[in-house]
Design an enzyme around this catalytic site. Structure first.
Site, PDB file in Angstrom:
ATOM      1  N   LYS A 142       0.838  -1.196   0.000  1.00 46.93           N
ATOM      2  CA  LYS A 142       0.000   0.000   0.000  1.00 46.93           C
ATOM      3  C   LYS A 142       0.876   1.250   0.000  1.00 46.93           C
ATOM      4  O   LYS A 142       1.714   1.438   0.881  1.00 46.93           O
ATOM      5  CB  LYS A 142      -0.928   0.016   1.227  1.00 46.93           C
ATOM      6  CG  LYS A 142      -2.029  -1.016   1.155  1.00 46.93           C
ATOM      7  CD  LYS A 142      -2.929  -0.963   2.374  1.00 46.93           C
ATOM      8  CE  LYS A 142      -4.009   0.066   2.258  1.00 46.93           C
ATOM      9  NZ  LYS A 142      -5.007  -0.033   3.353  1.00 46.93           N
ATOM     10  N   ILE A 143       0.651   2.080  -0.996  1.00 42.31           N
ATOM     11  CA  ILE A 143       1.338   3.359  -1.132  1.00 42.31           C
ATOM     12  C   ILE A 143       0.275   4.447  -1.172  1.00 42.31           C
ATOM     13  O   ILE A 143      -0.686   4.343  -1.945  1.00 42.31           O
ATOM     14  CB  ILE A 143       2.190   3.396  -2.419  1.00 42.31           C
ATOM     15  CG1 ILE A 143       3.296   2.336  -2.355  1.00 42.31           C
ATOM     16  CG2 ILE A 143       2.788   4.781  -2.637  1.00 42.31           C
ATOM     17  CD1 ILE A 143       4.115   2.219  -3.634  1.00 42.31           C
TER      18      ILE A 143
END
Length: 373
Positions: A142-143
């Site tokens: 997750k960015i």
């Protein structure tokens, strides 16, 4: 074990059901496998708040904490070890789902340190590190979809890392996220990566939009303003799906990449628990139904939908013009949506930073106590 009819119908309509929660207890008890078997769950998302909650309850992590303390681990490395262990083990639970869905589902997300949300280079470095530590093809890193996150998304995708882009609130930012994904695919292709192995979802936050907009509508107080309460979030998500269709169903750039095996970046509806008790508790599930989407739900919302949810297959498709009218009316009564999005992104980043800091502080204390025997 039979699948719940309501959730099975949601999945049949093209919505992948993901659980927005993970804990060592959930893994050890077999609960996660039970949800796969009975509630059509095909993926899991985590975030700093979820891990903070999981590790602050019970004793599931005590033994590992003691072992880490004996090795002289600091809080950051201990948290990294415990969270990546949970994600790796969850990925293994989803192995059959991953295979059965041709790698589309069976996904488990883990987020980069939220303190890096506005640091591109450090986000890139940690995304690569987490991908290597978890070491499972069905992981998603997750960015955040912040401005600094956009080049990190491109870089991660270019290296063959599958990415869940989080904290997206506006359609304009979502378009930038899709462009970052396509740029990453283009670079991955040039580098010789097999594009079919790269997957991505774009987590478009829903309920928080209504929370912020409704607060502003109440402050305005006119009949026209109050009539718009509870409408912004769904309209926002529907317009996001219109943008998705433009890029992935009808866009030339993706069509060229798809001929090389690339997969579309699916919209993921996040923050789908209803925060206003006056609204139906399944509002952001049953009214966000369209093919090739994901809905990641807190267990409370999932249970509510299992009990009385209804699948509205006409809730997104063909409703772009109607949704734009909602936004036109919001503007007319004085709602500055650009400001809404800035506030929500800042609040989202800060919330995760606070949860992560609390987790690190608690872990530091536990390591100190464990080292004393």
């Amino acid at each position: 074990m039979a699948q719940n009819d309501n959730l099975a119908a949601l999945a049949a309509a093209g919505v992948s059901v993901w659980l927005d929660d993970l804990s060592r207890d959930r893994l050890n008890s077999g609960n996660l496998q039970e949800l796969i078997d009975t509630k059509s769950v095909t993926g899991v998302t985590t975030n700093p708040s979820i891990f903070q909650a999981a590790m602050s309850k019970g004793h599931a992590y005590d033994q590992q904490l003691a072992e880490l303390a004996a090795r002289g681990a600091d809080a950051d490395s201990a948290v990294r070890t415990m969270t990546t262990d949970d994600v790796r083990n969850a990925c293994d639970v989803f192995t059959q789902v991953y295979a059965a869905t041709n790698s589309m589902d069976g996904r488990v997300s883990i987020e980069v340190d939220p303190r890096l949300a506005n640091d591109t280079d450090q986000t890139i470095a940690q995304a690569s590190e987490l991908w290597k530590i978890v070491d499972r093809p069905n992981a998603l890193i997750k960015i955040p979809g912040t401005k600094a996150g956009l080049p990190a998304i491109t870089k991660a995708i270019s290296e063959g890392i599958s990415v869940n882009v989080t904290l997206i609130f506006s359609v304009d930012r979502y378009r930038e996220v899709m462009a970052a994904y396509l740029a990453g695919l283009d670079q991955a292709k040039a580098a010789g990566h097999d594009l079919s192995t790269i997957r991505s979802v774009a987590s478009f936050f829903v309920s928080r939009v209504d929370t912020e907009v409704d607060k502003r509508l109440d402050a305005i107080g006119s009949d026209e303003a109050l009539a718009l309460k509870g409408k912004a979030a769904l309209a926002n998500a529907r317009l996001a799906y219109v943008a998705y269709q433009e890029v992935f169903d009808n866009g030339d750039t993706f069509a060229a990449l798809a001929s090389s095996g690339a997969n579309p970046q699916r919209p993921l509806w996040a923050s789908t628990g209803t925060k206003n008790p006056d609204y139906p508790d399944t509002l952001y599930v049953g009214d966000l139904v369209a093919p090739n989407t994901v809905n990641t739900m807190p267990e409370k919302t999932m249970d509510a939908f299992a009990d009385h949810g209804e699948v509205h297959t006409d809730s997104i498709l063909g409703r772009g013009a109607e949704s734009q009218e909602v936004f036109d009316k919001l503007t007319a009564v004085g709602i500055d949506m650009d400001d809404v999005y800035v506030v929500l992104e800042d609040e989202g980043v800060e919330k995760f930073k606070v949860a992560w800091t609390e987790l690190l502080d608690a872990t530091k204390t536990q390591l100190s106590e464990a080292s004393k025997g």
